[in-house]
Design a protein around this motif. Sequence first.
Motif, short mmCIF file in Angstrom:
data_model
loop_
_atom_site.label_atom_id
_atom_site.label_comp_id
_atom_site.label_asym_id
_atom_site.label_seq_id
_atom_site.Cartn_x
_atom_site.Cartn_y
_atom_site.Cartn_z
N PHE A 132 0.96 -1.12 -0.15
CA PHE A 132 0.01 -0.12 0.08
C PHE A 132 0.90 1.31 -0.11
CE2 PHE A 132 -3.17 -2.85 2.05
CZ PHE A 132 -3.99 -2.86 1.28
N MET A 133 2.16 1.38 0.76
CA MET A 133 2.82 2.31 0.89
C MET A 133 3.67 2.59 -0.63
SD MET A 133 3.23 4.16 3.24
CE MET A 133 3.95 4.47 4.91
N GLU A 134 3.91 1.49 -1.07
CA GLU A 134 4.61 1.48 -2.39
C GLU A 134 3.67 2.19 -3.38
OE1 GLU A 134 6.71 -1.90 -4.74
OE2 GLU A 134 6.98 -2.01 -2.55
N HIS A 135 2.30 2.02 -3.19
CA HIS A 135 1.33 2.53 -4.06
C HIS A 135 0.96 3.86 -4.17
CE1 HIS A 135 -2.45 2.45 -6.52
NE2 HIS A 135 -2.92 3.16 -5.42
N VAL A 136 1.02 4.16 -2.75
CA VAL A 136 1.01 5.63 -2.37
C VAL A 136 1.92 6.58 -2.85
CG1 VAL A 136 0.68 7.38 -0.74
CG2 VAL A 136 -0.62 5.40 -0.60
N GLU A 137 3.26 5.96 -2.62
CA GLU A 137 4.64 6.78 -2.87
C GLU A 137 4.72 6.84 -4.50
OE1 GLU A 137 7.69 5.20 -0.46
OE2 GLU A 137 7.02 6.51 1.21
N SER A 138 4.33 5.57 -5.02
CA SER A 138 4.81 5.69 -6.46
C SER A 138 3.71 6.62 -7.13
CB SER A 138 4.66 4.22 -7.02
OG SER A 138 3.43 3.86 -7.01
N ALA A 139 2.57 7.01 -6.75
CA ALA A 139 1.75 7.77 -7.32
C ALA A 139 2.39 9.26 -7.37
CB ALA A 139 0.21 7.83 -6.61
N CYS A 140 3.28 9.50 -6.29
CA CYS A 140 3.64 10.75 -6.37
C CYS A 140 5.08 11.07 -6.85
CB CYS A 140 3.56 11.66 -5.31
SG CYS A 140 4.40 11.70 -3.82
N LEU A 141 5.99 10.00 -7.42
CA LEU A 141 7.14 10.03 -7.99
C LEU A 141 7.25 10.64 -9.48
CD1 LEU A 141 8.37 6.50 -7.03
CD2 LEU A 141 8.87 8.72 -5.88
N LYS A 142 8.18 11.29 -9.61
CA LYS A 142 8.29 11.77 -10.96
C LYS A 142 8.58 10.60 -12.17
CE LYS A 142 10.58 16.10 -10.10
NZ LYS A 142 11.90 16.69 -10.03
N GLU A 143 7.94 10.92 -13.14
CA GLU A 143 8.03 9.77 -14.11
C GLU A 143 9.47 9.48 -14.55
OE1 GLU A 143 5.60 10.63 -17.48
OE2 GLU A 143 3.83 11.08 -16.20
N LYS A 144 10.18 10.41 -14.84
CA LYS A 144 11.52 10.27 -15.13
C LYS A 144 12.35 11.38 -14.52
CE LYS A 144 14.20 9.82 -19.29
NZ LYS A 144 14.32 10.25 -20.80
N VAL A 145 13.51 10.66 -13.75
CA VAL A 145 14.50 11.17 -12.84
C VAL A 145 15.59 11.63 -13.59
CG1 VAL A 145 15.36 11.49 -10.83
CG2 VAL A 145 13.11 10.73 -10.87
N PRO A 146 16.03 12.55 -13.81
CA PRO A 146 17.31 12.70 -14.69
C PRO A 146 18.56 12.06 -13.83
CG PRO A 146 16.48 15.00 -14.04
CD PRO A 146 15.74 14.07 -13.29
N SER A 147 19.38 11.32 -14.56
CA SER A 147 20.26 10.39 -14.08
C SER A 147 21.56 11.20 -13.63
CB SER A 147 20.43 9.18 -14.79
OG SER A 147 21.36 9.35 -15.86
N PHE A 148 21.95 11.25 -12.54
CA PHE A 148 23.43 11.80 -12.19
C PHE A 148 23.90 11.23 -11.11
CE2 PHE A 148 20.07 13.64 -9.57
CZ PHE A 148 20.85 13.87 -8.39
N GLU A 149 25.16 11.44 -10.91
CA GLU A 149 25.89 10.41 -9.88
C GLU A 149 26.67 11.40 -9.02
OE1 GLU A 149 28.13 6.87 -11.47
OE2 GLU A 149 26.46 6.88 -12.68
N ILE A 150 27.24 10.86 -7.92
CA ILE A 150 28.08 11.72 -6.97
C ILE A 150 29.24 12.05 -7.60
CG2 ILE A 150 29.06 11.50 -4.53
CD1 ILE A 150 26.24 10.97 -4.57
N GLY A 151 29.74 13.38 -7.27
CA GLY A 151 30.79 13.80 -7.91
C GLY A 151 30.55 14.54 -9.52
N ASP A 152 29.23 14.25 -9.81
CA ASP A 152 29.07 15.28 -11.16
C ASP A 152 28.76 16.61 -10.87
OD1 ASP A 152 28.94 12.73 -12.32
OD2 ASP A 152 26.88 12.70 -12.90
#
Lengths: 211, 165
Positions: free
Chosen positions: B5-25
């Motif tokens: 249930f928690m996953e369902h609620v949280e996934s509803a307000c996640l962004k569709e696409k998060v830009p990929s970046f890494e530590i040190g960028d």
Amino acid sequence: MQVGLLGRKVGMTQIYKEDGTVLTVTVLECGPCTVLQVRSPEVDGYSALQLGFADKRRKSATQPERGHAKKAGSEPKRYVREIRQDKPVEGVGAGETLTVEVFNGISCVDVTGTSKGRGFAGVMKRHGFGGLRATHGVKRMHRHPGSSGPSADPSRTRKGIKKPGHYGNERVTVRNLDVVKIDAAQNLILVRGAVPGPNGGYLTIRQTNKV
Amino acid sequence: MQNKFMEHVESACLKEKVPSFEIGDTVDVHVRILEGEKERIQIFNGVVIARSGSSTREMFVVRRIVQGEGVERKFPLQSPRIADIVVKRSGKVRRAKLYFLRDRTGKAVRLKERAPAKLTAAQAQAVKQEKREIRKTNKKAKADAKVARAAAAADSKANSAESDS
């Protein structure tokens, strides 16, 4: 009708509004609940809806529980509570199922549950006392309550002085929580703020009576 | 893992696409800012020194030096106020938290550049395909616009000819 349902606490999380502000919400699994009995002024002297949530195994239900559930044509329930009504209930009979959709259009709810048990707790945890100083000659008294009243007169402790003792594991109601979202497909209701008890704890959720 | 249930609620307000970046960028963070009615985008440039949390609670810290003074900003990754994150340069680092940069000043702050990760053949193909699609649609839009413009011009010419006669 005073709207109410039984449910279970799923947990807390945060969600974003469109403008980027964060809402701290508690996710509640709410219903579907079976109406086990309708209390009426003629028979019982008051009006209420008796609801049941989550099936219990028949084996572990007592004979009276089984019989009571059978009258409403349902399985014995693990969590049974009544939602008190101002007026006699109309339009809802025993055996009917109520889902989270009953909360549509309701903006605030009260949530009742059993708070987390903390055992025998001191005054700092139980009553929010400040404790004594860490230094300046305080000797092994850092979390103590300090004085509990005057001395020779009245030469007794006044009634109602806050003391250490058992804390938690009691019925707590949090009133006037905002309803953020209702998810009918998953039987979820999201309320703003915290509710009593651990994740998985049973709760009674009803339309707020706070004016 | 969390409750479904928690996953369902949280996934509803996640962004569709998060830009990929890494530590040190070194990244440009595009932050939406509301000034009364108007919305504008402010860019905060710096090195990503930490990421923490998960799901809706994920945060990242960007550090930059402004007028000889270190400035760190912590952003919620999933917030709608973060419009975009553009990777400008990738740094070669060997740890997840670059807090050691706080003790460094001047030239010592620099990180060695990391060669971009090699794509697999399939991924490269996909990227190529995507670029080709974009080019195609752009070209098509351009051509359509040209046709439309020509038609409009012809129309106005005909109208003016009619009015002349």
